[in-house]
Structures are given as structure tokens and as C-alpha cells.
Design a protein around this motif. Structure first.
Motif, PDB file in Angstrom:
ATOM      1  N   ASP A  86      41.068  41.960  49.418  1.00  0.00           N
ATOM      2  CA  ASP A  86      41.069  42.201  50.864  1.00  0.00           C
ATOM      3  C   ASP A  86      42.201  43.141  51.270  1.00  0.00           C
ATOM      4  O   ASP A  86      42.012  44.033  52.107  1.00  0.00           O
ATOM      5  CB  ASP A  86      41.200  40.880  51.618  1.00  0.00           C
ATOM      6  CG  ASP A  86      39.922  40.053  51.559  1.00  0.00           C
ATOM      7  OD1 ASP A  86      38.931  40.542  50.983  1.00  0.00           O
ATOM      8  OD2 ASP A  86      39.922  38.923  52.077  1.00  0.00           O
ATOM      9  N   THR A 136      29.554  44.377  39.149  1.00  0.00           N
ATOM     10  CA  THR A 136      28.827  43.186  39.561  1.00  0.00           C
ATOM     11  C   THR A 136      27.617  42.953  38.667  1.00  0.00           C
ATOM     12  O   THR A 136      27.067  43.883  38.091  1.00  0.00           O
ATOM     13  CB  THR A 136      28.384  43.305  41.031  1.00  0.00           C
ATOM     14  OG1 THR A 136      27.839  42.057  41.473  1.00  0.00           O
ATOM     15  CG2 THR A 136      27.362  44.415  41.226  1.00  0.00           C
ATOM     16  N   SER A 153      35.831  48.053  44.263  1.00  0.00           N
ATOM     17  CA  SER A 153      36.839  47.933  45.321  1.00  0.00           C
ATOM     18  C   SER A 153      38.058  48.774  44.937  1.00  0.00           C
ATOM     19  O   SER A 153      38.243  49.114  43.763  1.00  0.00           O
ATOM     20  CB  SER A 153      37.266  46.476  45.495  1.00  0.00           C
ATOM     21  OG  SER A 153      38.040  46.039  44.383  1.00  0.00           O
ATOM     22  N   TYR A 212      32.973  33.655  52.856  1.00  0.00           N
ATOM     23  CA  TYR A 212      32.374  34.959  53.133  1.00  0.00           C
ATOM     24  C   TYR A 212      30.857  34.922  52.958  1.00  0.00           C
ATOM     25  O   TYR A 212      30.340  34.338  51.980  1.00  0.00           O
ATOM     26  CB  TYR A 212      32.945  36.026  52.216  1.00  0.00           C
ATOM     27  CG  TYR A 212      34.399  36.381  52.468  1.00  0.00           C
ATOM     28  CD1 TYR A 212      35.086  35.885  53.571  1.00  0.00           C
ATOM     29  CD2 TYR A 212      35.086  37.217  51.599  1.00  0.00           C
ATOM     30  CE1 TYR A 212      36.417  36.214  53.797  1.00  0.00           C
ATOM     31  CE2 TYR A 212      36.414  37.562  51.823  1.00  0.00           C
ATOM     32  CZ  TYR A 212      37.076  37.054  52.925  1.00  0.00           C
ATOM     33  OH  TYR A 212      38.394  37.383  53.145  1.00  0.00           O
ATOM     34  N   ASN A 217      28.084  34.139  46.367  1.00  0.00           N
ATOM     35  CA  ASN A 217      28.777  34.934  45.344  1.00  0.00           C
ATOM     36  C   ASN A 217      29.319  34.014  44.260  1.00  0.00           C
ATOM     37  O   ASN A 217      29.939  32.992  44.543  1.00  0.00           O
ATOM     38  CB  ASN A 217      29.914  35.724  45.967  1.00  0.00           C
ATOM     39  CG  ASN A 217      29.438  36.643  47.080  1.00  0.00           C
ATOM     40  OD1 ASN A 217      29.174  36.167  48.178  1.00  0.00           O
ATOM     41  ND2 ASN A 217      29.324  37.917  46.801  1.00  0.00           N
ATOM     42  N   ASP A 285      31.061  38.907  55.814  1.00  0.00           N
ATOM     43  CA  ASP A 285      31.324  39.159  54.402  1.00  0.00           C
ATOM     44  C   ASP A 285      32.318  40.297  54.220  1.00  0.00           C
ATOM     45  O   ASP A 285      32.515  41.138  55.109  1.00  0.00           O
ATOM     46  CB  ASP A 285      30.008  39.485  53.682  1.00  0.00           C
ATOM     47  CG  ASP A 285      30.047  39.140  52.202  1.00  0.00           C
ATOM     48  OD1 ASP A 285      31.130  38.764  51.704  1.00  0.00           O
ATOM     49  OD2 ASP A 285      28.995  39.245  51.550  1.00  0.00           O
ATOM     50  N   ARG A 286      32.928  40.331  53.069  1.00  0.00           N
ATOM     51  CA  ARG A 286      33.824  41.415  52.655  1.00  0.00           C
ATOM     52  C   ARG A 286      32.996  42.668  52.343  1.00  0.00           C
ATOM     53  O   ARG A 286      31.947  42.567  51.689  1.00  0.00           O
ATOM     54  CB  ARG A 286      34.605  40.967  51.425  1.00  0.00           C
ATOM     55  CG  ARG A 286      35.343  42.055  50.683  1.00  0.00           C
ATOM     56  CD  ARG A 286      35.762  41.584  49.313  1.00  0.00           C
ATOM     57  NE  ARG A 286      36.756  40.542  49.372  1.00  0.00           N
ATOM     58  CZ  ARG A 286      37.011  39.702  48.371  1.00  0.00           C
ATOM     59  NH1 ARG A 286      36.308  39.765  47.256  1.00  0.00           N
ATOM     60  NH2 ARG A 286      37.942  38.788  48.492  1.00  0.00           N
ATOM     61  N   HIS A 289      31.282  43.325  48.558  1.00  0.00           N
ATOM     62  CA  HIS A 289      31.551  42.061  47.868  1.00  0.00           C
ATOM     63  C   HIS A 289      30.633  41.919  46.644  1.00  0.00           C
ATOM     64  O   HIS A 289      29.415  41.832  46.784  1.00  0.00           O
ATOM     65  CB  HIS A 289      31.314  40.902  48.837  1.00  0.00           C
ATOM     66  CG  HIS A 289      31.918  39.616  48.408  1.00  0.00           C
ATOM     67  ND1 HIS A 289      31.863  38.471  49.182  1.00  0.00           N
ATOM     68  CD2 HIS A 289      32.590  39.250  47.286  1.00  0.00           C
ATOM     69  CE1 HIS A 289      32.473  37.483  48.566  1.00  0.00           C
ATOM     70  NE2 HIS A 289      32.916  37.928  47.404  1.00  0.00           N
TER      71      HIS A 289
END
Length: 347
Positions: A86, A136, A153, A212, A217, A285-286, A289
Motif C-alpha cells: 500500500d 499472480t 506493484s 479488501y 485473495n 480493493d487495492r 491486487h
């Protein structure tokens, strides 16, 4: 061995420092003491004759050269990093400077020291990284050491870059390196901005428990003391130039994890009415993510004989107990920059 541990006042680094001292190693703890560092994390070993502390930044080459020559370590365990996704969304520059430039300066200082001292064969540079560099996963599959890098990220991109630098210094200069990539850690002394401590501490203060998105997740959860054990084993017995994925063999969705913590708290410190799970609140949500992380631990299991010692349920129970017994530690950190605030919301 005499170990130079960077970031030894942080969460994972302090677990390594405590375990290394307990096993008879000498430790030089190099830490810049940024917002997430806490000297109390290593208070139990601070008076040990084998422990030394150096307040320095890994971006400071002059300081690094002085520290290497003053202490002549047998090995480096590089854990110092900015690590909160974050925060990387809100301020990526610090992650670039620390994780990439800092790793470069540390590699160069280590290489210069290694060369000056005749390139000792038993010198090691152990770079500790994250499974987030792999990106991911869908519902199936696991990360192996040969999985293609696909960071999503600013944090994971900066760690991926640092991994590449370490491999390049091995290939180009012959610096004896070992790498490891871990799954999500949790346990005692976890700085109160990550999911597990946020849930525990918010619950104790009767605050909403933020999750989130829809909580689907998935992460593989690794107890920090198991991770420290694996890191020392990789340093001592891992093959040079090789990387090792370190996982907890404990995949859980964020919602499952939070519900487990709530159930443990319901037993250990019941609310006046209802369950702590009643405080769960789903939030925006981020950005970016990642859906799922999962580690294939076959290499470290087959080559080094290592497996995690606790299940996530056992580890979470230990973690909750620790926070219940150490309120003074976490209360003192509540006023630090960003703690308790929602970060990482910028598109």
C-alpha cells in the motif's frame, strides 16, 4: 559464523537476529531505523556479547565500507527493504531508492570487501526476497524457482529488480550469492500495518476489521520463526547461485484467515456480545491486487530437508497470544506515520 544482517530491527530481520544469536552465531545488525523498525524487537539479545548494532542506511556506501572492514563478516543476510504494498502505491520513490539502489550499494560494498580479503570461498551473500515478484496465479498452480517474473506493484517490481541485480553480480563478478523468495509472513513483532496485526489490534479495540474487496485473495502463510529457521539453513547449506522458495504450505483466503483470527480471539478474549467476526467490513480493493500466491516448496524440502513446523491455525494462535501479552509493544507504535490509516487507494 559472523553474520551481517541488514534490517535486523524489522519484523523478519529481528526474527533472524534472535535465532542466529540463540544458535551461537555473532550478528552485526545494520538498520536505518525507519518507521517500521523497532529496537525492542531485538531487546532480548541486545546485551549478548555476540551482538552488535550499526545505525546505517544501505544506500550509504561510505558507511557500508566502514562496517564491512570494522566487523569482517563471514556472510551477509540482506533483509532491509521497504515492504508494504500500500505504501508503494502512494510513494514508489522510496521503494526504488531503498530496494534497488540500496541493494546495489550493498552488493558493491560486499564485492569490494570480498575482493580485498582474497575472495574467501566461504563468504556468502544471501538475498531475501518475496514471492510477489512472480505476479499472480489463477485457481491452480504454484510458484517454482523457475516461474517467470511478473511483478504487479511498485513494491514487487522493486524487489524483482533487486533479485536481478544479485544474480547479475554473481554471474558477472563471481560474488557468491544465494537467493530466497518467501510467502506472506506473520507472527510476533509484526509491525501493525499488515493484515494479521491490523485484524488482531482492531478487534481488541472494537474497531471494524477491514478486508479488501470480497476477501477472496489467497496467500500462503508462513510463520516468521519458521522462516528464520529456513533462512539460516539456506545460508549454511544452500547451493551458491541458487534460489529457494520458502512457503508455509498454508494457503488461505484473506476472509478465511480473518475468520480464523476472530475465532481464536473469541476463545481467548471473548467480546461482551457476539463474535469478533461481526466487526468484519469489506472495503474498496487495492489497485492491482494479486489474486493468489502459492509456493511449491519442493526444492528446499528435497535439497535441504526443510518444512514448516506449524500450521497456520497453530501459528495464528501463538501470534494472538503474543499480542495479548505484549500490549506495551504495539501501543507504542500506534502513532507512527500511516499506522491505522487506509493507504494505497490511488488509481
Amino acid at each position: 559464523m559472523k553474520l551481517l544482517v541488514t534490517g535486523g530491527c524489522g519484523f523478519i530481520g529481528s526474527a533472524v537476529v534472535r535465532l542466529a544469536i540463540a544458535r551461537g552465531h555473532a550478528v552485526i545488525n545494520l538498520d536505518a531505523l525507519t518507521y517500521a523498525a523497532c529496537p525492542d524487537n531485538v531487546a532480548e539479545v541486545a546485551e549478548d556479547p555476540g551482538y552488535a548494532f550499526e545505525h546505517a542506511d544501505i544506500r550509504d556506501r561510505v558507511a557500508l565500507d566502514r562496517i564491512f572492514e570494522a566487523h569482517t563478516p563471514d556472510a551477509v543476510m540482506h533483509l532491509a527493504a521497504e515492504s508494504h504494498v500500500d505504501r508503494s502505491i502512494d510513494g514508489p520513490g522510496t521503494f526504488i531508492e531503498t530496494n534497488i539502489t540500496g541493494t546495489y550499494q550493498l552488493l558493491e560494498a560486499a564485492r569490494a570487501f570480498w575482493v580485498r580479503h582474497g575472495k574467501p570461498e566461504d563468504f556468502r551473500f544471501h538475498h531475501i526476497s518475496t514471492d510477489e515478484v512472480f505476479g499472480t496465479l489463477g485457481a491452480e498452480g504454484q510458484f517454482t524457482e523457475d516461474t517467470r517474473y511478473d511483478p504487479r506493484s511498485p513494491y514487487s517490481a522493486s524487489k524483482a529488480a533487486s533479485d536481478h541485480l544479485v544474480r547479475a553480480w554473481n554471474e558477472t563478478y563471481g560474488l557468491p550469492v544465494i537467493l530466497s523468495n518467501c510467502s506472506n509472513n506473520y507472527g510476533p513483532f509484526h509491525f501493525p500495518e499488515k493484515l494479521v496485526p491490523v485484524i488482531i489490534l482492531n478487534a481488541l479495540d472494537e474497531k471494524p476489521l477491514p478486508i479488501y474487496g470480497d476477501g477472496s485473495n489467497v496467500r500462503d502463510w508462513l510463520y516468521v520463526e519458521d522462516h528464520a529457521d529456513a533462512l539460516l539453513l539456506v545460508l549454511e547449506k544452500g547451493k551458491l547461485g541458487r534460489s529457494y522458495n520458502i512457503g508455509g504450505e498454508n494457503e488461505r483466503s484473506n476472509l478465511e484467515l480473518v475468520r480464523t483470527i476472530c475465532a481464536i480471539l473469541d476463545e481467548k478474549r471473548p467480546r461482551d456480545e457476539g463474535s469478533y467476526a461481526d466487526l468484519i467490513e469489506f472495503v474498496a480493493d487495492r489497485p492491482g491486487h494479486d489474486a493468489r500466491y502459492a509456493i511449491d516448496p519442493e526444492r528446499i524440502r528435497e535439497e535441504l530437508g526443510w518444512r514448516p513446523s506449524v500450521t497456520v491455525e497453530e501459528g495464528l494462535a501463538r501470534t494472538v497470544d503474543w499480542y495479548l501479552m505484549n500490549e506495551g509493544w504495539w501501543r507504542a507504535l500506534q502513532d507512527r506515520d500511516g499506522v491505522g490509516a487506509r493507504l494505497g487507494v490511488r488509481p
